[in-house]
Design a protein around this motif. Structure first.
Motif, PDB file in Angstrom:
ATOM      1  N   HIS A 364       0.834  -1.205   0.000  1.00 41.93           N
ATOM      2  CA  HIS A 364       0.000   0.000   0.000  1.00 41.93           C
ATOM      3  C   HIS A 364       0.871   1.259   0.000  1.00 41.93           C
ATOM      4  O   HIS A 364       0.555   2.243  -0.684  1.00 41.93           O
ATOM      5  CB  HIS A 364      -0.902  -0.014   1.240  1.00 41.93           C
ATOM      6  N   GLN A 365       1.966   1.221   0.725  1.00 43.66           N
ATOM      7  CA  GLN A 365       2.878   2.372   0.777  1.00 43.66           C
ATOM      8  C   GLN A 365       3.496   2.677  -0.578  1.00 43.66           C
ATOM      9  O   GLN A 365       3.832   3.821  -0.877  1.00 43.66           O
ATOM     10  CB  GLN A 365       3.983   2.112   1.807  1.00 43.66           C
ATOM     11  N   LEU A 366       3.651   1.645  -1.402  1.00 41.60           N
ATOM     12  CA  LEU A 366       4.228   1.841  -2.725  1.00 41.60           C
ATOM     13  C   LEU A 366       3.254   2.526  -3.682  1.00 41.60           C
ATOM     14  O   LEU A 366       3.677   3.200  -4.631  1.00 41.60           O
ATOM     15  CB  LEU A 366       4.646   0.498  -3.325  1.00 41.60           C
ATOM     16  N   LEU A 367       1.961   2.338  -3.461  1.00 39.47           N
ATOM     17  CA  LEU A 367       0.954   2.798  -4.416  1.00 39.47           C
ATOM     18  C   LEU A 367       0.475   4.216  -4.169  1.00 39.47           C
ATOM     19  O   LEU A 367      -0.094   4.830  -5.079  1.00 39.47           O
ATOM     20  CB  LEU A 367      -0.251   1.846  -4.404  1.00 39.47           C
ATOM     21  N   VAL A 368       0.664   4.736  -2.962  1.00 38.11           N
ATOM     22  CA  VAL A 368       0.167   6.085  -2.649  1.00 38.11           C
ATOM     23  C   VAL A 368       1.268   6.902  -1.996  1.00 38.11           C
ATOM     24  O   VAL A 368       2.307   6.370  -1.587  1.00 38.11           O
ATOM     25  CB  VAL A 368      -1.068   6.017  -1.709  1.00 38.11           C
ATOM     26  N   SER A 369       1.018   8.184  -1.895  1.00 34.56           N
ATOM     27  CA  SER A 369       1.985   9.056  -1.246  1.00 34.56           C
ATOM     28  C   SER A 369       2.005   8.791   0.256  1.00 34.56           C
ATOM     29  O   SER A 369       1.081   8.198   0.818  1.00 34.56           O
ATOM     30  CB  SER A 369       1.620  10.528  -1.493  1.00 34.56           C
ATOM     31  N   ARG A 370       3.080   9.273   0.923  1.00 33.04           N
ATOM     32  CA  ARG A 370       3.190   9.066   2.371  1.00 33.04           C
ATOM     33  C   ARG A 370       2.024   9.729   3.107  1.00 33.04           C
ATOM     34  O   ARG A 370       1.477   9.179   4.057  1.00 33.04           O
ATOM     35  CB  ARG A 370       4.518   9.646   2.865  1.00 33.04           C
ATOM     36  N   ARG A 371       1.652  10.913   2.634  1.00 29.43           N
ATOM     37  CA  ARG A 371       0.553  11.636   3.277  1.00 29.43           C
ATOM     38  C   ARG A 371      -0.763  10.879   3.139  1.00 29.43           C
ATOM     39  O   ARG A 371      -1.513  10.738   4.114  1.00 29.43           O
ATOM     40  CB  ARG A 371       0.442  13.027   2.646  1.00 29.43           C
ATOM     41  N   ASP A 372      -1.040  10.384   1.920  1.00 29.91           N
ATOM     42  CA  ASP A 372      -2.283   9.643   1.704  1.00 29.91           C
ATOM     43  C   ASP A 372      -2.290   8.327   2.478  1.00 29.91           C
ATOM     44  O   ASP A 372      -3.327   7.905   3.016  1.00 29.91           O
ATOM     45  CB  ASP A 372      -2.485   9.358   0.210  1.00 29.91           C
ATOM     46  N   PHE A 373      -1.127   7.679   2.542  1.00 31.55           N
ATOM     47  CA  PHE A 373      -1.043   6.423   3.275  1.00 31.55           C
ATOM     48  C   PHE A 373      -1.333   6.644   4.757  1.00 31.55           C
ATOM     49  O   PHE A 373      -2.079   5.880   5.378  1.00 31.55           O
ATOM     50  CB  PHE A 373       0.339   5.793   3.095  1.00 31.55           C
ATOM     51  N   SER A 374      -0.764   7.713   5.315  1.00 37.57           N
ATOM     52  CA  SER A 374      -0.990   8.019   6.736  1.00 37.57           C
ATOM     53  C   SER A 374      -2.462   8.316   7.000  1.00 37.57           C
ATOM     54  O   SER A 374      -3.022   7.894   8.022  1.00 37.57           O
ATOM     55  CB  SER A 374      -0.137   9.221   7.164  1.00 37.57           C
ATOM     56  N   ALA A 375      -3.092   9.021   6.051  1.00 36.39           N
ATOM     57  CA  ALA A 375      -4.508   9.360   6.221  1.00 36.39           C
ATOM     58  C   ALA A 375      -5.369   8.098   6.204  1.00 36.39           C
ATOM     59  O   ALA A 375      -6.290   7.934   7.016  1.00 36.39           O
ATOM     60  CB  ALA A 375      -4.949  10.326   5.133  1.00 36.39           C
ATOM     61  N   VAL A 376      -5.048   7.181   5.278  1.00 40.62           N
ATOM     62  CA  VAL A 376      -5.813   5.940   5.191  1.00 40.62           C
ATOM     63  C   VAL A 376      -5.615   5.095   6.441  1.00 40.62           C
ATOM     64  O   VAL A 376      -6.575   4.545   6.999  1.00 40.62           O
ATOM     65  CB  VAL A 376      -5.418   5.145   3.932  1.00 40.62           C
ATOM     66  N   GLN A 377      -4.365   4.993   6.897  1.00 42.10           N
ATOM     67  CA  GLN A 377      -4.094   4.194   8.091  1.00 42.10           C
ATOM     68  C   GLN A 377      -4.813   4.764   9.308  1.00 42.10           C
ATOM     69  O   GLN A 377      -5.325   4.024  10.150  1.00 42.10           O
ATOM     70  CB  GLN A 377      -2.586   4.110   8.353  1.00 42.10           C
ATOM     71  N   GLY A 378      -4.866   6.105   9.384  1.00 40.79           N
ATOM     72  CA  GLY A 378      -5.606   6.724  10.479  1.00 40.79           C
ATOM     73  C   GLY A 378      -7.083   6.382  10.434  1.00 40.79           C
ATOM     74  O   GLY A 378      -7.706   6.074  11.456  1.00 40.79           O
ATOM     75  N   SER A 379      -7.650   6.393   9.230  1.00 40.98           N
ATOM     76  CA  SER A 379      -9.060   6.048   9.078  1.00 40.98           C
ATOM     77  C   SER A 379      -9.311   4.573   9.402  1.00 40.98           C
ATOM     78  O   SER A 379     -10.313   4.226  10.018  1.00 40.98           O
ATOM     79  CB  SER A 379      -9.529   6.344   7.641  1.00 40.98           C
ATOM     80  N   LEU A 380      -8.375   3.723   8.997  1.00 35.53           N
ATOM     81  CA  LEU A 380      -8.520   2.303   9.292  1.00 35.53           C
ATOM     82  C   LEU A 380      -8.430   2.041  10.792  1.00 35.53           C
ATOM     83  O   LEU A 380      -9.171   1.222  11.330  1.00 35.53           O
ATOM     84  CB  LEU A 380      -7.448   1.494   8.555  1.00 35.53           C
ATOM     85  N   ASN A 381      -7.532   2.753  11.466  1.00 37.98           N
ATOM     86  CA  ASN A 381      -7.409   2.588  12.912  1.00 37.98           C
ATOM     87  C   ASN A 381      -8.667   3.061  13.626  1.00 37.98           C
ATOM     88  O   ASN A 381      -9.107   2.460  14.611  1.00 37.98           O
ATOM     89  CB  ASN A 381      -6.192   3.357  13.424  1.00 37.98           C
ATOM     90  N   ASP A 382      -9.249   4.139  13.116  1.00 39.41           N
ATOM     91  CA  ASP A 382     -10.500   4.631  13.715  1.00 39.41           C
ATOM     92  C   ASP A 382     -11.609   3.613  13.572  1.00 39.41           C
ATOM     93  O   ASP A 382     -12.465   3.463  14.443  1.00 39.41           O
ATOM     94  CB  ASP A 382     -10.932   5.946  13.051  1.00 39.41           C
ATOM     95  N   SER A 383     -11.609   2.908  12.424  1.00 39.03           N
ATOM     96  CA  SER A 383     -12.686   1.942  12.164  1.00 39.03           C
ATOM     97  C   SER A 383     -12.595   0.723  13.060  1.00 39.03           C
ATOM     98  O   SER A 383     -13.556  -0.031  13.192  1.00 39.03           O
ATOM     99  CB  SER A 383     -12.655   1.498  10.699  1.00 39.03           C
ATOM    100  N   GLU A 384     -11.427   0.498  13.704  1.00 35.97           N
ATOM    101  CA  GLU A 384     -11.278  -0.669  14.563  1.00 35.97           C
ATOM    102  C   GLU A 384     -12.162  -0.591  15.789  1.00 35.97           C
ATOM    103  O   GLU A 384     -12.469  -1.609  16.408  1.00 35.97           O
ATOM    104  CB  GLU A 384      -9.813  -0.829  14.975  1.00 35.97           C
ATOM    105  N   THR A 385     -12.573   0.606  16.149  1.00 33.70           N
ATOM    106  CA  THR A 385     -13.443   0.764  17.299  1.00 33.70           C
ATOM    107  C   THR A 385     -14.897   0.507  16.979  1.00 33.70           C
ATOM    108  O   THR A 385     -15.750   0.504  17.843  1.00 33.70           O
ATOM    109  CB  THR A 385     -13.310   2.184  17.868  1.00 33.70           C
ATOM    110  N   LYS A 386     -15.186   0.306  15.660  1.00 31.22           N
ATOM    111  CA  LYS A 386     -16.554   0.068  15.220  1.00 31.22           C
ATOM    112  C   LYS A 386     -16.651  -1.323  14.609  1.00 31.22           C
ATOM    113  O   LYS A 386     -15.735  -1.783  13.958  1.00 31.22           O
ATOM    114  CB  LYS A 386     -16.970   1.099  14.150  1.00 31.22           C
ATOM    115  N   PRO A 387     -17.771  -2.004  14.779  1.00 35.59           N
ATOM    116  CA  PRO A 387     -17.934  -3.320  14.133  1.00 35.59           C
ATOM    117  C   PRO A 387     -18.124  -3.127  12.639  1.00 35.59           C
ATOM    118  O   PRO A 387     -18.990  -2.389  12.212  1.00 35.59           O
ATOM    119  CB  PRO A 387     -19.220  -3.877  14.778  1.00 35.59           C
TER     120      PRO A 387
END
Length: 392
Positions: A364-387
């Protein structure tokens, strides 16, 4: 004496072509494209007619439907099929040969091998069934990459006589859209046909038929040349009553509704003809189309089935990573997930036969910029608190 004697063999060469496996599969024609109509012989024309007759009987088609498809009267076609002389019989034989090839190709078109019947795909199929039953315009819309196009192609392959058209950015004019539909239904398009002439031919062929016209990427027509191409589709629907299924991104309905709110009567006329509209993002509890208690676009079981034939098996954490990514709004959904699996497999194939979550993250890091990757990872981490899915 009949012009075509159906009790006599049409000639050894014609029948050899007729029996050829490639002809049955629609890979070749009895009359090549560059053939001058004057060079079409009675034996070859007879072979074409017999092949059409066999197809017609096998699929329980009406001669009226075939006549409409090639743009001639049913009486003319009936005379030709029954062996009587008709004017321009060579041209009609060529048109029949082209029509049959198109039908055989459609009949033998394989379903997309990557297709899995997800709930998103099932929802699209339901809209198609409702639009066909009501003879109206069905509308589906949702994020890019959730599998709309693949599901539409499967519907087109399953529904006899349906037409799948994907709008190209370079051809968004009214004439370009009409030509795409004509090609999709197997109509012989003349380069000299103008918009009016082609419209009349399409209306004659489609009027009163149950053929489903599927228009993918229709959002590309919004705002183009005062929406003339959209209005051409509306006019074609009004004139024929043929069911249509339109597919686009989430901004499509917003565009139509904004036009209606601003009092733009033409866009209101289009919106009022939509008998069923389905926001595919309604499955999820996140994003514009969802709400509290919403379900995810994809379940863990569907993710596993989608990637069941991949070269490398998904580890549990890899399946969970793809699940969260596929359900993340505007992430590219299944399209992005497929890209990650392909890249990760190429990179890590020598390490074994299992893809892990860490491998997918590195891809995933290869396909997007560092900024976009960090944003996606943040969103994915937020989703862990939701089913995000029911596992079981």
């Amino acid at each position: 004496m009949k012009f075509f004697d159906h009790h006599k063999a049409p000639g050894k060469a014609a029948f050899e072509q007729l029996r050829d496996d490639s002809r049955i599969k629609g890979a070749s024609r009895l009359i090549p494209d560059d053939t001058d109509p004057q060079n079409v012989t009675q034996p070859v024309a007879h072979a074409v007619i017999e092949a059409v007759r066999a197809y017609q009987e096998r699929n329980s088609l009406k001669w009226k439907e075939i006549a409409r498809s090639i743009g001639i009267g049913v009486t003319t076609l009936g005379s030709l099929v029954n062996g009587h002389y008709v004017p321009r019989w060579q041209d009609h034989a060529i048109d029949l040969d082209k029509w049959l090839e198109a039908e055989l190709k459609r009949e033998t078109t394989p379903r997309p091998t990557e297709f899995v019947m997800t709930r998103v795909a099932e929802s699209i199929r339901t809209v198609a069934e409702v639009a066909t039953a009501l003879k109206g315009i069905g509308l589906i819309y949702g994020w890019a990459g959730i599998g709309k196009t693949l599901a539409l192609q499967v519907i087109a392959a399953d529904k006899p006589g349906s037409c799948f058209v994907s709008i190209k950015t370079s051809v968004t004019t009214p004439l370009g859209v009409l030509q795409a539909i004509a090609t999709g239904i197997g109509l012989r398009v003349n380069c000299n046909d103008g918009q009016r002439a082609l419209t009349l031919r399409l209306e004659q062929i489609l009027r009163g038929t149950p053929r489903l016209i599927i228009i993918d990427e229709i959002h590309k027509l919004c705002g183009s040349c005062e929406d003339k191409a959209l209005h051409v589709l509306r006019d074609l629907y009004d004139a024929t009553g043929v069911p249509m299924l339109w597919s686009g991104t989430i901004d499509l309905v917003a565009y139509l509704d904004r036009g209606r709110a601003k009092g733009r009567e033409p866009l209101s006329q289009i919106r009022s003809r939509v008998c069923i509209a389905r926001d595919l993002s309604d499955f999820t509890g996140t994003g514009d189309g969802g709400g509290d208690g919403g379900e995810p676009l994809y379940t863990l079981e569907e993710i596993r089935r989608v990637f069941a034939k991949s070269q490398m098996r998904l580890a549990p954490d890899a399946a969970q990573y793809l699940l969260k990514l596929a359900n993340l709004p505007d992430s590219g959904a299944l399209r992005t997930c497929r890209n990650l699996v392909i890249i990760a497999t190429k990179i890590h194939a020598s390490r074994g036969d299992v893809l892990t979550g860490a491998m997918l993250q590195s891809a995933h890091q290869l396909l997007v910029s560092r900024r976009d990757f960090s944003a996606v990872q943040g969103s994915l981490n937020d989703s862990e608190t939701k089913p995000v899915a029911r596992v079981g």
